[in-house]
Design a protein around this motif. Structure first.
Motif, PDB file in Angstrom:
ATOM      1  N   PRO A   1     -46.240  77.238  32.775  1.00  0.00           N
ATOM      2  CA  PRO A   1     -46.614  78.637  33.033  1.00  0.00           C
ATOM      3  C   PRO A   1     -45.413  79.570  32.910  1.00  0.00           C
ATOM      4  O   PRO A   1     -45.092  80.344  33.813  1.00  0.00           O
ATOM      5  CB  PRO A   1     -47.152  78.579  34.460  1.00  0.00           C
ATOM      6  CG  PRO A   1     -46.369  77.492  35.105  1.00  0.00           C
ATOM      7  CD  PRO A   1     -46.142  76.458  34.026  1.00  0.00           C
ATOM      8  N   VAL A   2     -44.734  79.483  31.774  1.00  0.00           N
ATOM      9  CA  VAL A   2     -43.521  80.259  31.521  1.00  0.00           C
ATOM     10  C   VAL A   2     -43.740  81.052  30.240  1.00  0.00           C
ATOM     11  O   VAL A   2     -44.043  80.471  29.193  1.00  0.00           O
ATOM     12  CB  VAL A   2     -42.293  79.335  31.385  1.00  0.00           C
ATOM     13  CG1 VAL A   2     -41.075  80.111  30.911  1.00  0.00           C
ATOM     14  CG2 VAL A   2     -41.997  78.637  32.711  1.00  0.00           C
ATOM     15  N   PHE A   3     -43.585  82.351  30.297  1.00  0.00           N
ATOM     16  CA  PHE A   3     -43.821  83.202  29.132  1.00  0.00           C
ATOM     17  C   PHE A   3     -42.533  83.387  28.332  1.00  0.00           C
ATOM     18  O   PHE A   3     -41.487  83.738  28.891  1.00  0.00           O
ATOM     19  CB  PHE A   3     -44.381  84.560  29.567  1.00  0.00           C
ATOM     20  CG  PHE A   3     -45.851  84.540  29.810  1.00  0.00           C
ATOM     21  CD1 PHE A   3     -46.742  85.109  28.907  1.00  0.00           C
ATOM     22  CD2 PHE A   3     -46.381  83.923  30.943  1.00  0.00           C
ATOM     23  CE1 PHE A   3     -48.104  85.088  29.119  1.00  0.00           C
ATOM     24  CE2 PHE A   3     -47.742  83.895  31.173  1.00  0.00           C
ATOM     25  CZ  PHE A   3     -48.617  84.473  30.254  1.00  0.00           C
ATOM     26  N   ALA A   4     -42.634  83.155  27.037  1.00  0.00           N
ATOM     27  CA  ALA A   4     -41.472  83.250  26.163  1.00  0.00           C
ATOM     28  C   ALA A   4     -41.188  84.698  25.795  1.00  0.00           C
ATOM     29  O   ALA A   4     -42.099  85.502  25.572  1.00  0.00           O
ATOM     30  CB  ALA A   4     -41.706  82.432  24.898  1.00  0.00           C
ATOM     31  N   ALA A   5     -39.897  85.022  25.709  1.00  0.00           N
ATOM     32  CA  ALA A   5     -39.457  86.324  25.217  1.00  0.00           C
ATOM     33  C   ALA A   5     -38.765  86.189  23.873  1.00  0.00           C
ATOM     34  O   ALA A   5     -38.971  86.985  22.964  1.00  0.00           O
ATOM     35  CB  ALA A   5     -38.512  86.982  26.223  1.00  0.00           C
ATOM     36  N   ARG A   6     -37.926  85.170  23.733  1.00  0.00           N
ATOM     37  CA  ARG A   6     -37.235  84.870  22.481  1.00  0.00           C
ATOM     38  C   ARG A   6     -37.058  83.365  22.393  1.00  0.00           C
ATOM     39  O   ARG A   6     -37.134  82.651  23.392  1.00  0.00           O
ATOM     40  CB  ARG A   6     -35.847  85.521  22.424  1.00  0.00           C
ATOM     41  CG  ARG A   6     -35.827  87.035  22.399  1.00  0.00           C
ATOM     42  CD  ARG A   6     -34.437  87.529  21.974  1.00  0.00           C
ATOM     43  NE  ARG A   6     -33.375  87.036  22.841  1.00  0.00           N
ATOM     44  CZ  ARG A   6     -32.072  87.077  22.526  1.00  0.00           C
ATOM     45  NH1 ARG A   6     -31.696  87.557  21.345  1.00  0.00           N
ATOM     46  NH2 ARG A   6     -31.160  86.630  23.374  1.00  0.00           N
ATOM     47  N   ALA A   7     -36.785  82.879  21.171  1.00  0.00           N
ATOM     48  CA  ALA A   7     -36.489  81.465  21.002  1.00  0.00           C
ATOM     49  C   ALA A   7     -35.669  81.281  19.741  1.00  0.00           C
ATOM     50  O   ALA A   7     -35.785  82.045  18.777  1.00  0.00           O
ATOM     51  CB  ALA A   7     -37.774  80.638  20.930  1.00  0.00           C
ATOM     52  N   GLY A   8     -34.836  80.260  19.737  1.00  0.00           N
ATOM     53  CA  GLY A   8     -34.040  79.935  18.568  1.00  0.00           C
ATOM     54  C   GLY A   8     -33.190  78.715  18.842  1.00  0.00           C
ATOM     55  O   GLY A   8     -32.842  78.429  19.992  1.00  0.00           O
ATOM     56  N   GLY A   9     -32.866  77.958  17.779  1.00  0.00           N
ATOM     57  CA  GLY A   9     -32.113  76.729  17.976  1.00  0.00           C
ATOM     58  C   GLY A   9     -32.894  75.791  18.874  1.00  0.00           C
ATOM     59  O   GLY A   9     -34.049  75.477  18.610  1.00  0.00           O
ATOM     60  N   GLY A  10     -32.282  75.369  19.984  1.00  0.00           N
ATOM     61  CA  GLY A  10     -32.971  74.506  20.937  1.00  0.00           C
ATOM     62  C   GLY A  10     -33.273  75.195  22.250  1.00  0.00           C
ATOM     63  O   GLY A  10     -33.481  74.523  23.268  1.00  0.00           O
ATOM     64  N   ILE A  11     -33.309  76.541  22.240  1.00  0.00           N
ATOM     65  CA  ILE A  11     -33.471  77.305  23.476  1.00  0.00           C
ATOM     66  C   ILE A  11     -34.689  78.210  23.392  1.00  0.00           C
ATOM     67  O   ILE A  11     -34.947  78.847  22.363  1.00  0.00           O
ATOM     68  CB  ILE A  11     -32.212  78.161  23.763  1.00  0.00           C
ATOM     69  CG1 ILE A  11     -31.024  77.269  24.117  1.00  0.00           C
ATOM     70  CG2 ILE A  11     -32.460  79.190  24.857  1.00  0.00           C
ATOM     71  CD1 ILE A  11     -31.156  76.526  25.434  1.00  0.00           C
ATOM     72  N   ILE A  12     -35.439  78.280  24.506  1.00  0.00           N
ATOM     73  CA  ILE A  12     -36.457  79.300  24.723  1.00  0.00           C
ATOM     74  C   ILE A  12     -35.957  80.194  25.848  1.00  0.00           C
ATOM     75  O   ILE A  12     -35.600  79.704  26.928  1.00  0.00           O
ATOM     76  CB  ILE A  12     -37.808  78.679  25.121  1.00  0.00           C
ATOM     77  CG1 ILE A  12     -38.356  77.781  24.002  1.00  0.00           C
ATOM     78  CG2 ILE A  12     -38.827  79.772  25.471  1.00  0.00           C
ATOM     79  CD1 ILE A  12     -39.572  76.974  24.413  1.00  0.00           C
ATOM     80  N   GLU A  13     -35.917  81.494  25.595  1.00  0.00           N
ATOM     81  CA  GLU A  13     -35.591  82.449  26.650  1.00  0.00           C
ATOM     82  C   GLU A  13     -36.886  83.018  27.203  1.00  0.00           C
ATOM     83  O   GLU A  13     -37.708  83.531  26.436  1.00  0.00           O
ATOM     84  CB  GLU A  13     -34.721  83.591  26.122  1.00  0.00           C
ATOM     85  CG  GLU A  13     -34.314  84.577  27.206  1.00  0.00           C
ATOM     86  CD  GLU A  13     -33.471  85.728  26.669  1.00  0.00           C
ATOM     87  OE1 GLU A  13     -32.539  86.138  27.361  1.00  0.00           O
ATOM     88  OE2 GLU A  13     -33.760  86.207  25.546  1.00  0.00           O
ATOM     89  N   ASP A  14     -37.098  82.907  28.508  1.00  0.00           N
ATOM     90  CA  ASP A  14     -38.353  83.402  29.071  1.00  0.00           C
ATOM     91  C   ASP A  14     -38.216  84.873  29.479  1.00  0.00           C
ATOM     92  O   ASP A  14     -37.141  85.480  29.368  1.00  0.00           O
ATOM     93  CB  ASP A  14     -38.835  82.506  30.216  1.00  0.00           C
ATOM     94  CG  ASP A  14     -38.030  82.641  31.503  1.00  0.00           C
ATOM     95  OD1 ASP A  14     -37.166  83.534  31.599  1.00  0.00           O
ATOM     96  OD2 ASP A  14     -38.275  81.846  32.432  1.00  0.00           O
ATOM     97  N   VAL A  15     -39.320  85.447  29.927  1.00  0.00           N
ATOM     98  CA  VAL A  15     -39.358  86.876  30.244  1.00  0.00           C
ATOM     99  C   VAL A  15     -38.537  87.220  31.474  1.00  0.00           C
ATOM    100  O   VAL A  15     -38.294  88.400  31.750  1.00  0.00           O
ATOM    101  CB  VAL A  15     -40.813  87.358  30.422  1.00  0.00           C
ATOM    102  CG1 VAL A  15     -41.548  87.346  29.100  1.00  0.00           C
ATOM    103  CG2 VAL A  15     -41.548  86.523  31.480  1.00  0.00           C
ATOM    104  N   ASP A  16     -38.102  86.191  32.209  1.00  0.00           N
ATOM    105  CA  ASP A  16     -37.235  86.421  33.362  1.00  0.00           C
ATOM    106  C   ASP A  16     -35.769  86.225  33.026  1.00  0.00           C
ATOM    107  O   ASP A  16     -34.909  86.325  33.916  1.00  0.00           O
ATOM    108  CB  ASP A  16     -37.633  85.480  34.507  1.00  0.00           C
ATOM    109  CG  ASP A  16     -38.986  85.833  35.093  1.00  0.00           C
ATOM    110  OD1 ASP A  16     -39.065  86.865  35.779  1.00  0.00           O
ATOM    111  OD2 ASP A  16     -39.963  85.100  34.839  1.00  0.00           O
ATOM    112  N   GLY A  17     -35.465  85.941  31.754  1.00  0.00           N
ATOM    113  CA  GLY A  17     -34.079  85.777  31.335  1.00  0.00           C
ATOM    114  C   GLY A  17     -33.542  84.374  31.443  1.00  0.00           C
ATOM    115  O   GLY A  17     -32.358  84.135  31.172  1.00  0.00           O
TER     116      GLY A  17
END
Length: 448
Positions: A42-58
C-alpha cells in the motif's frame, strides 16, 4: 541510456511504511477503485529508476519486483523516454490495421532477429500477455485445423476467459469466473523439488506421463497447440527438469502440434539469455512475449514461423490498440538499451549474487526448502519441514511483510503461495541487491 540520474540509488526511510501520504491515497483508492484490484504494497509511487522506487512520502525503496517483471531496463530508461516522447509528439494512434506505421514493422523485424531459430518469422502485436497467448491459440487452431490445447500443472497464462482456462491456480485467478473455454487439457510438468520419486527421475517420468495422458485422453492428432512457460512464473519460478522441454518439444514436432513458448515473464534478458527456452536449445513454433518488451508500456507479441502465422485469413488478427505507435517506440528504445548495456550478462551477475547469498540463508533458516531460477528470475520456496515439504504460506507472507516495512519490495507467488520471488530490474546496482538481501535476512529473523 541510464534511468533518472537524479534519483539517488539508495534505500532511505523517512516515514513508516506506508507513510501518511500513501495512507491518504489508499483511503481514496478504497472509495474509487474496485476492491478486487488488490495491492501487494500500500505504497504509492512518485518516481522510479534504476533499482529504486521513490514513494509519495519521499521514501526510497529497493525494487526487487520490477512491476511484476516488466521494467527489465529500469523505469524511465532514457532511450525509452526519448523515443516514446518523440513518437507521441508526432501521433499517438492511427490503428495499424487502418493506417500503418513504421514502428510496428521495426518491432516485428527486431523480434524476428532476437527470437530463437533462423527460419522465416512474422509477428503480430497486441496489448497484453494474455491477449497474445489467446491469439497464439487462435493461430495454432487455424493452422492445424484442430481444437485441443495442452497446458501444464502450475501454469499461468492470463486472466481472459481462455487464458484462465489455461491457468492452473484457482485463487485468485479463476475463482467464481467460470464456465471456462473448452478443449483445454492439463498434464504434469517436471517440478524437480516436488516430484514424488525425486529430481533424478523427474524429467523422464514427467514427460512420459504427459505424453501418455495426451495420447490416451486427448489424441495427439487432435491437439492444436502445446503451451508452456520454459521457466514457470506465477506457479513458483519452476525450472522444468533438464530434458523435459526437449522431449515435449520433439513430441509436438513428431505429431504436427504447434509448440508455443510463453516467455511473457522470462523473456528479454531476464534469465541471462534473451529467452529462457534457449537454455536447452528449444526453438518454438510460436513465442509469446510481453512484460519486458517495452520498458513499461503495454505491448505484447506473437512471433512465429511465417507459414504458421500466415495461415490465418486477412483481418483475423489484430485489434484497435495492438502495436500502439508510442508503445512500439518504447520497445525499440528498450531493446536498444538491452543490447547496449548487455543485460543478459547483467542478469547472470545478479543470479550469482542472489544464489550465493540465498544459499547461506538456507543454511541458517531451515524453512527455505528450495532455491531455484536463472538470471534475475530467482525464487525460494518456504516449507514447514524439509522432509515433508509441506508448504508454508504463513511464513512466506510474514517475511514479505517484514521486507516491505523495511523498505524492500519482494513478491510472493506459487501454486501454494509459499514462494518469494526476486525480479529486480536488470539495471539495479549490485549494492542494492546485497542490501535487499540483508533486509531479507533480518526479515527471516523477525518472522520465523
Amino acid at each position: 541510456m541510464t534511468d533518472l540520474p537524479s534519483l539517488r540509488q539508495e534505500r532511505r526511510l523517512i516515514t513508516s511504511i506506508p507513510g501518511p501520504r500513501s495512507l491518504e491515497l489508499m483511503a481514496r483508492k478504497r472509495e474509487a477503485v474496485a476492491d478486487a484490484v488488490a495491492n501487494t504494497w500500500p505504497v504509492f509511487a512518485a518516481r522510479a529508476g534504476g533499482g529504486i522506487i521513490e514513494d509519495v512520502d519521499g521514501n526510497h525503496l529497493i525494487d526487487l519486483g520490477s512491476g511484476l517483471g516488466v521494467t527489465v531496463v529500469g523505469n524511465a530508461a532514457q532511450a525509452v523516454v526519448q523515443r516514446l516522447t518523440a513518437q507521441a509528439s508526432r501521433f499517438t494512434h492511427t490503428a495499424f490495421s487502418v493506417t500503418p506505421y513504421e514502428g510496428y514493422v521495426k518491432v516485428a523485424e527486431a523480434l524476428a532477429e532476437l527470437t530463437p531459430g533462423d527460419h522465416a518469422k512474422k509477428s503480430v502485436l497486441f496489448n497484453s500477455g494474455a491477449e497474445a497467448v489467446e491469439n497464439a491459440v487462435k493461430i495454432a487452431r487455424v493452422h492445424t485445423g484442430r481444437r485441443a490445447v495442452v497446458v501444464f500443472d502450475h501454469a499461468y497464462h492470463g486472466r481472459t476467459n481462455l487464458t484462465m482456462a489455461l491457468t492452473a491456480k484457482t485463487m485468485p485467478f479463476k475463482q467464481g469466473f467460470g464456465p471456462f473455454a473448452p478443449e483445454i487439457y492439463r498434464v504434469p510438468v517436471a517440478y524437480p523439488y516436488r516430484w514424488p520419486t525425486g529430481p533424478d527421475n523427474c524429467a523422464r517420468e514427467a514427460a512420459e506421463q504427459a505424453i501418455d495422458q495426451i495420447t490416451k485422453q486427448v489424441g495427439a492428432d487432435n491437439v492444436a497447440a502445446i503451451v508452456i512457460e520454459p521457466l514457470l512464473g506465477e506457479g513458483g519460478f519452476i525450472e522444468p527438469a533438464a530434458g523435459f522441454l526437449p522431449t515435449i518439444r520433439q513430441f509436438a514436432a513428431d505429431n504436427g502440434i504447434v509448440f508455443v513458448a510463453d516467455e511473457i515473464q522470462s523473456g528479454f534478458c531476464r534469465t541471462g539469455q534473451w529467452f529462457a527456452c534457449e537454455d536447452e536449445g528449444i526453438v518454438p513454433d510460436l513465442i509469446v512475449t510481453a512484460k519486458g518488451i517495452a520498458g513499461g508500456l503495454p505491448l505484447a507479441a506473437v512471433t512465429g514461423r511465417a507459414e504458421i502465422m500466415d495461415s490465418v485469413h486477412a483481418g483475423g488478427l489484430g485489434g484497435t490498440y495492438g502495436g500502439n505507435p508510442v508503445a512500439c517506440a518504447a520497445a525499440l528504445g528498450a531493446i536498444a538499451t538491452m543490447k547496449e548495456l548487455d543485460l543478459t550478462a547483467k542478469a547472470r551477475k545478479i543470479e550469482t549474487v542472489l544464489k550465493s547469498r540465498l544459499a547461506l540463508l538456507a543454511e541458517k533458516f531451515d524453512i527455505i526448502g528450495d532455491i531455484r531460477g536463472r538470471g534475475a528470475m530467482i525464487a525460494i520456496e518456504l516449507v514447514r519441514d524439509r522432509t515433508t515439504k509441506e508448504p508454508n504460506p504463513e511464513a512466506t507472507a510474514a517475511v514479505a511483510r517484514a521486507c516491505h516495512q523495511a523498505g524492500v519490495l519482494v513478491l510472493t507467488t506459487g501454486t501454494y503461495s509459499n514462494v518469494i520471488r526476486f525480479l529486480p530490474p536488470l539495471v539495479i546496482g549490485e549494492d542494492l541487491v546485497r542490501e535487499g538481501l540483508d533486509v531479507l535476512e533480518n526479515s527471516f529473523a523477525q518472522a520465523v
